[in-house]
Design a protein around this motif. Structure first.
Motif, mmCIF file in Angstrom:
data_model
loop_
_atom_site.group_PDB
_atom_site.id
_atom_site.type_symbol
_atom_site.label_atom_id
_atom_site.label_comp_id
_atom_site.label_asym_id
_atom_site.label_seq_id
_atom_site.Cartn_x
_atom_site.Cartn_y
_atom_site.Cartn_z
ATOM 1 N N GLN A 197 57.716 25.829 -49.675
ATOM 2 C CA GLN A 197 57.034 26.683 -48.697
ATOM 3 C C GLN A 197 57.105 26.082 -47.297
ATOM 4 O O GLN A 197 57.319 26.792 -46.316
ATOM 5 C CB GLN A 197 55.567 26.900 -49.094
ATOM 6 C CG GLN A 197 54.854 27.892 -48.186
ATOM 7 C CD GLN A 197 55.458 29.278 -48.252
ATOM 8 O OE1 GLN A 197 55.553 29.858 -49.321
ATOM 9 N NE2 GLN A 197 55.872 29.813 -47.119
ATOM 10 N N ALA A 228 60.617 26.665 -45.998
ATOM 11 C CA ALA A 228 60.789 28.080 -45.654
ATOM 12 C C ALA A 228 60.089 28.405 -44.336
ATOM 13 O O ALA A 228 60.648 29.097 -43.478
ATOM 14 C CB ALA A 228 60.261 28.954 -46.781
ATOM 15 N N ARG A 254 61.010 31.914 -49.317
ATOM 16 C CA ARG A 254 61.197 30.803 -50.274
ATOM 17 C C ARG A 254 62.426 31.021 -51.138
ATOM 18 O O ARG A 254 63.077 30.058 -51.535
ATOM 19 C CB ARG A 254 59.966 30.681 -51.175
ATOM 20 C CG ARG A 254 58.794 30.084 -50.487
ATOM 21 C CD ARG A 254 57.671 29.769 -51.457
ATOM 22 N NE ARG A 254 57.655 30.638 -52.610
ATOM 23 C CZ ARG A 254 56.613 31.360 -53.011
ATOM 24 N NH1 ARG A 254 55.503 31.317 -52.341
ATOM 25 N NH2 ARG A 254 56.686 32.117 -54.078
#
Length: 69
Positions: A43, A46, A53
């Motif tokens: 996460q 991302a 993700r």
């Protein structure tokens, strides 16, 4: 003065089609490097790059993100 067909041909000859890649090749390579080191969560990676993700999880994310060369 250009005719209609000349303008249309110019427009389509420069059209590449498809969505533009969100990351450059260098960014995609860095994304994969960060994922490989496991220092950050998926996460966090991302969020850092502004991608979902799922993009980080892809085994070939570099090709998926930057498209074919």
């Amino acid at each position: 003065m250009l005719g209609f067909l000349d303008v249309t041909q110019q427009r389509w000859s420069s059209h590449r089609g498809g969505r533009r890649p969100k990351l450059t090749a260098d960014q995609a390579a860095l994304l994969q490097e960060l994922y490989g080191t496991r220092d950050k969560t998926v996460q966090q990676i991302a969020d850092l790059f502004g991608v979902p993700r799922e993009t980080v999880y892809r085994p070939r994310a570099v090709d998926a993100v930057i498209g074919p060369t």
